[in-house]
Design a protein around this motif. Structure first.
Motif, mmCIF file in Angstrom:
data_model
loop_
_atom_site.group_PDB
_atom_site.id
_atom_site.type_symbol
_atom_site.label_atom_id
_atom_site.label_comp_id
_atom_site.label_asym_id
_atom_site.label_seq_id
_atom_site.Cartn_x
_atom_site.Cartn_y
_atom_site.Cartn_z
ATOM 1 N N SER A 78 -1.483 18.161 -5.607
ATOM 2 C CA SER A 78 -1.852 19.467 -6.173
ATOM 3 C C SER A 78 -1.163 19.728 -7.505
ATOM 4 O O SER A 78 -1.636 20.528 -8.317
ATOM 5 C CB SER A 78 -1.498 20.585 -5.185
ATOM 6 N N GLN A 79 -0.037 19.067 -7.732
ATOM 7 C CA GLN A 79 0.730 19.271 -8.960
ATOM 8 C C GLN A 79 0.248 18.398 -10.116
ATOM 9 O O GLN A 79 0.737 18.535 -11.242
ATOM 10 C CB GLN A 79 2.212 18.977 -8.687
ATOM 11 N N GLY A 103 0.813 -1.208 0.000
ATOM 12 C CA GLY A 103 0.000 0.000 0.000
ATOM 13 C C GLY A 103 0.845 1.255 0.000
ATOM 14 O O GLY A 103 0.457 2.285 -0.569
ATOM 15 N N LEU A 104 2.017 1.178 0.634
ATOM 16 C CA LEU A 104 2.945 2.310 0.621
ATOM 17 C C LEU A 104 3.429 2.595 -0.796
ATOM 18 O O LEU A 104 3.384 3.750 -1.252
ATOM 19 C CB LEU A 104 4.136 2.013 1.537
ATOM 20 N N VAL A 105 3.888 1.553 -1.496
ATOM 21 C CA VAL A 105 4.401 1.792 -2.846
ATOM 22 C C VAL A 105 3.265 2.139 -3.811
ATOM 23 O O VAL A 105 3.459 2.927 -4.746
ATOM 24 C CB VAL A 105 5.230 0.584 -3.352
ATOM 25 N N ALA A 106 2.059 1.619 -3.578
ATOM 26 C CA ALA A 106 0.918 2.013 -4.412
ATOM 27 C C ALA A 106 0.611 3.494 -4.211
ATOM 28 O O ALA A 106 0.292 4.209 -5.173
ATOM 29 C CB ALA A 106 -0.301 1.164 -4.066
ATOM 30 N N LEU A 128 1.022 9.185 -6.128
ATOM 31 C CA LEU A 128 1.432 10.569 -5.939
ATOM 32 C C LEU A 128 2.521 11.018 -6.919
ATOM 33 O O LEU A 128 2.619 12.210 -7.225
ATOM 34 C CB LEU A 128 1.913 10.767 -4.498
ATOM 35 N N ASN A 129 3.327 10.078 -7.403
ATOM 36 C CA ASN A 129 4.456 10.448 -8.264
ATOM 37 C C ASN A 129 4.322 10.002 -9.716
ATOM 38 O O ASN A 129 4.885 10.651 -10.606
ATOM 39 C CB ASN A 129 5.755 9.881 -7.684
ATOM 40 N N LYS A 130 3.600 8.892 -9.937
ATOM 41 C CA LYS A 130 3.429 8.364 -11.297
ATOM 42 C C LYS A 130 1.970 7.924 -11.494
ATOM 43 O O LYS A 130 1.699 6.766 -11.835
ATOM 44 C CB LYS A 130 4.353 7.158 -11.516
#
Length: 270
Positions: free
Chosen positions: A198-199, A158-161, A166-168
């Motif tokens: 937000s980005q 769940g952390l890597v998901a 958030l990043n990809k």
């Protein structure tokens, strides 16, 4: 003597005819992918629909803890059940067998206690690169897939998901984030979540977050907090669901939680 011989032959014929036929039971394929990114071989357990049609495109579910002795089989069973009794289409399911989940599912930390407890830690960037550059292209090239891609991850999965979300975010259209270990690295990913979301572009995406009420209070706080951050992000095309599993702890939550998540997407058949 002739009567005895005939009797013996008769009995032998009956017993031979009743001998059971044993065949291997197959529900999919096992693929060994030689990863240049990870510099190792990775095993994929792949379920194909019973009536798999190479002229038809299918959505895909990626299971992070996808070994045969982990989550692959019962996730396949859930999908088959929802396909039978609910309006869930056929899916291709890809279980990613673990080699070192602590290495693959955690990002770098400078915290000495975590480095001690997780000596191989901090290479989720390589795992995510593997998913993006090798795993998904392999599946899309060798199987008939559409653009719908699910990821299911629990705990460090769940952390890597969450890190991917958030990043990809473009790597998946549907995120099932179960009991995410957002405590990692003094909650650094959790603390940066609002800025990261937000980005992002306001693309269509479904995120389901759940946690067990019987889990550590920090995990409950973080899962609820992540949901609130996403909810308040202003992304109109981000569809969210949150489920607090009142009777579940870290060991019992996954199966029932994914069931509840599927219920949000697929109504019963008429």
């Amino acid at each position: 003597m002739k009567i005895l011989s005939f009797t013996f032959l008769f009995l032998f014929t009956i017993l031979s005819a009743q001998k059971p036929v044993v065949e291997d039971l197959k529900i999919g394929q096992k693929v060994t992918l030689d990863s240049k990114v990870l510099k190792e071989k990775r095993i994929l357990n792949i379920y194909l629909p019973q009536n798999y049609d190479k002229t038809k495109a299918y959505p895909v579910i990626y299971i992070l803890d996808g070994s045969m002795n982990e989550d692959f089989l019962h996730m396949v069973g859930l999908q088959q059940f929802f396909n039978l009794s609910f309006k869930m289409p056929d899916f291709i399911i890809v279980g990613i067998e673990n080699v070192d989940r602590k290495r693959d599912f955690t990002f770098h930390t400078d915290l000495k206690d975590l480095q001690k407890d997780y000596p191989t830690t901090g290479h989720s960037d390589k795992f995510i690169q593997f998913v993006e550059e090798e795993l998904q292209p392999y599946i899309d090239k060798n199987y008939k897939t559409d653009k719908t891609k699910y990821v299911i991850g629990q705990s460090l999965g769940g952390l890597v998901a969450t890190e991917i979300l958030l990043n990809k975010p473009q790597l998946f259209t549907h995120y099932f984030i179960i009991s995410p270990s957002l405590w990692w690295d003094d909650e650094s990913l959790y603390n940066n979540a609002a800025e990261l979301i937000s980005q992002q572009k306001d693309d269509e995406r479904f995120v389901y977050i759940s946690v067990g009420k019987q889990e550590h209070p920090m995990m409950v706080k973080e899962a609820d907090g992540l949901y609130q951050i996403l909810k308040n992000s202003g992304k109109k095309n981000l569809k969210l669901e949150y489920k607090l599993m009142t009777d579940d702890d870290h060991a019992t939550i996954l199966h029932k939680s994914v069931y509840e998540g599927f219920l949000k997407l697929f109504p019963p058949k008429d």
